[in-house]
Write a protein that holds these residues in place. Structure first.
Motif, PDB file in Angstrom:
ATOM      1  N   GLN A  84       0.833  -1.209   0.000  1.00 58.43           N
ATOM      2  CA  GLN A  84       0.000   0.000   0.000  1.00 58.43           C
ATOM      3  C   GLN A  84       0.864   1.255   0.000  1.00 58.43           C
ATOM      4  OE1 GLN A  84      -3.540   0.385   0.018  1.00 58.43           O
ATOM      5  NE2 GLN A  84      -2.930   2.493  -0.331  1.00 58.43           N
ATOM      6  N   PRO A  85       0.792   2.099  -1.036  1.00 54.94           N
ATOM      7  CA  PRO A  85       1.578   3.340  -1.023  1.00 54.94           C
ATOM      8  C   PRO A  85       1.101   4.278   0.085  1.00 54.94           C
ATOM      9  CG  PRO A  85       0.767   2.847  -3.237  1.00 54.94           C
ATOM     10  CD  PRO A  85       0.049   1.934  -2.290  1.00 54.94           C
ATOM     11  N   THR A  86       2.041   5.066   0.611  1.00 56.00           N
ATOM     12  CA  THR A  86       1.705   6.034   1.655  1.00 56.00           C
ATOM     13  C   THR A  86       2.023   7.461   1.234  1.00 56.00           C
ATOM     14  OG1 THR A  86       3.871   5.872   2.740  1.00 56.00           O
ATOM     15  CG2 THR A  86       2.173   4.285   3.418  1.00 56.00           C
TER      16      THR A  86
ATOM     17  N   GLY B  94       6.392   9.077  -8.234  1.00 54.61           N
ATOM     18  CA  GLY B  94       5.085   8.439  -8.189  1.00 54.61           C
ATOM     19  C   GLY B  94       4.803   7.873  -6.810  1.00 54.61           C
ATOM     20  N   PRO B  95       3.833   6.951  -6.708  1.00 54.27           N
ATOM     21  CA  PRO B  95       3.447   6.414  -5.400  1.00 54.27           C
ATOM     22  C   PRO B  95       4.511   5.485  -4.826  1.00 54.27           C
ATOM     23  CG  PRO B  95       2.231   5.317  -7.156  1.00 54.27           C
ATOM     24  CD  PRO B  95       2.993   6.427  -7.799  1.00 54.27           C
ATOM     25  N   MET B  96       4.751   5.629  -3.521  1.00 50.09           N
ATOM     26  CA  MET B  96       5.718   4.779  -2.827  1.00 50.09           C
ATOM     27  C   MET B  96       5.233   4.523  -1.402  1.00 50.09           C
ATOM     28  SD  MET B  96       9.409   6.317  -4.093  1.00 50.09           S
ATOM     29  CE  MET B  96      10.296   4.921  -3.406  1.00 50.09           C
ATOM     30  N   ARG B  97       5.736   3.462  -0.836  1.00 50.86           N
ATOM     31  CA  ARG B  97       5.419   3.122   0.544  1.00 50.86           C
ATOM     32  C   ARG B  97       6.624   3.456   1.414  1.00 50.86           C
ATOM     33  NH1 ARG B  97       4.005  -2.851   3.217  1.00 50.86           N
ATOM     34  NH2 ARG B  97       2.893  -1.997   5.033  1.00 50.86           N
ATOM     35  N   VAL B  98       6.459   4.407   2.331  1.00 52.57           N
ATOM     36  CA  VAL B  98       7.575   4.803   3.192  1.00 52.57           C
ATOM     37  C   VAL B  98       7.220   4.785   4.672  1.00 52.57           C
ATOM     38  CG1 VAL B  98       8.692   6.156   1.371  1.00 52.57           C
ATOM     39  CG2 VAL B  98       7.104   7.286   2.939  1.00 52.57           C
TER      40      VAL B  98
ATOM     41  N   GLY C  30      -5.524   1.092   7.191  1.00 50.29           N
ATOM     42  CA  GLY C  30      -5.721   1.910   6.005  1.00 50.29           C
ATOM     43  C   GLY C  30      -4.721   3.045   5.926  1.00 50.29           C
ATOM     44  N   VAL C  31      -4.749   3.749   4.807  1.00 49.11           N
ATOM     45  CA  VAL C  31      -3.938   4.932   4.577  1.00 49.11           C
ATOM     46  C   VAL C  31      -4.865   6.034   4.098  1.00 49.11           C
ATOM     47  CG1 VAL C  31      -2.012   5.951   3.302  1.00 49.11           C
ATOM     48  CG2 VAL C  31      -1.940   3.524   3.932  1.00 49.11           C
TER      49      VAL C  31
ATOM     50  N   GLY D 172       0.195  10.382   3.196  1.00 44.43           N
ATOM     51  CA  GLY D 172      -1.018   9.935   3.862  1.00 44.43           C
ATOM     52  C   GLY D 172      -0.702   9.456   5.268  1.00 44.43           C
ATOM     53  N   LEU D 173      -1.727   9.412   6.097  1.00 44.78           N
ATOM     54  CA  LEU D 173      -1.600   8.912   7.466  1.00 44.78           C
ATOM     55  C   LEU D 173      -1.893   7.416   7.460  1.00 44.78           C
ATOM     56  CD1 LEU D 173      -2.977  10.501  10.705  1.00 44.78           C
ATOM     57  CD2 LEU D 173      -3.645   8.171  10.108  1.00 44.78           C
TER      58      LEU D 173
END
Length: 318
Positions: free
Chosen positions: A254-256, A263-267, A282-283, A294-295
């Protein structure tokens, strides 16, 4: 039945370009971006990974008051001086000058810029603070003998705190971090190697190779600043954490955050102990004016704890 406990972490922008400016913003009457999102999410325990630190916790107190006015009461907070902006007196970036933001223990234009803070509905207790650990002293450290500041460079660019949350249903430990971005350097990949080791610090603790392993259910929580599949960085580090036998991943892939350049990444991550039952996760979408992140939230059910009530006395004979 135990209630769910909502954990959340957010790399929202509660940092400013000079000391005292966050206090000024929170003390004023103008809207502060991101507060509505925090109120809507209603986390029981919230880790912020981009918030300016001040020794008197003035900014945190003002944030508590602003959130209380929105219906979100955090009676307990924790923050300690981070490594961001902490002067070393050395030229750690090799530019021939001292005192720049990259010469500090962690990047920062002033002491405490962009640190961390935890806000909680439940009491918090500090268990161990590994923020002072020298990078070279981490097991399997990726630091090199020729790295500038080999003798003084701390591993944590912000902090690594082990905190305990005392809830009515039992204790939960938080293993917190906000790692340095694995970019903005040269072919020596100093930031990439440091990020890798920051991400893996809590795995060493959990495995008993460093510090004191948690003796309560726990969660690794914070900004790893690294996607396990995309972008620059040593991606084997988050991959190793995500498959750790003590951890579970409620939001695989899930990207954050979405950056224009990548672009979208999960960090940002919340990775609970496998002892914990995940009831939801969730995000959120980014909050307008508070950066692109996002939170991340996860609802947990703590395992049943042994009763603390004394055993009843046996009835008298006869």
């Amino acid at each position: 039945m135990a209630d769910t406990l909502r954990l959340a972490t957010w790399h929202g922008d509660f940092s400013r370009k000079g000391p005292g400016l966050l206090v000024k913003a929170l003390a004023g009457e103008d809207p502060v971006p991101g507060l509505d999102l925090l109120a809507e999410t209603g986390a029981d325990v919230l880790l912020l990974t981009q918030i300016d630190y001040d020794a008197g916790h003035v900014a945190l107190g003002l944030l508590q008051s602003r959130l209380f006015a929105l219906g979100l009461e955090y009676s307990h907070v924790y923050a300690a001086r981070p490594n961001t902006g902490r002067a070393t007196g050395r030229d750690l970036d090799g530019d021939g000058r001292r005192g720049g933001p990259r010469d500090a223990q962690g990047f920062g234009w002033f002491a405490g810029q962009g640190g961390m803070a935890v806000l909680s509905r439940h009491p918090l207790r500090a268990m161990q603070d590994l923020s002072g650990l020298l990078w070279r002293d981490l097991p399997d450290s990726a630091m090199r003998a020729d790295d500038l500041g080999h003798d003084i460079q701390r591993l944590s660019s912000a902090a690594h705190w082990h905190l305990r949350v005392e809830t009515p249903d039992g204790s939960l430990d938080l293993l917190t971090l906000a790692a340095t971005p694995p970019v903005f350097d040269g072919p020596e990949d100093r930031n990439g190697r440091r990020n890798r080791d920051e991400v893996l610090l809590w795995a060493h603790v959990i495995d008993g190779r460093l510090g004191t392993p948690p003796d309560a259910p726990f969660a690794v929580i914070g900004n790893l600043n690294l996607d396990p599949a995309r972008g620059d960085g040593i991606r084997s580090a988050p991959q190793r954490l995500l498959v750790h036998p003590r951890l579970q991943d409620p939001l695989p892939g899930q990207p954050t955050v979405t950056w224009d350049s990548t672009g979208p990444m999960r960090v940002s991550y919340v990775l609970p102990d496998r002892q914990l039952r995940v009831a939801g996760a969730g995000v959120t979408s980014p909050a307008e004016g508070a950066g692109p992140h996002g939170l991340v939230w996860v609802d947990l059910v703590l395992p049943e704890q042994p009763s603390q009530l004394p055993e009843p006395e046996p009835p008298p004979p006869g």
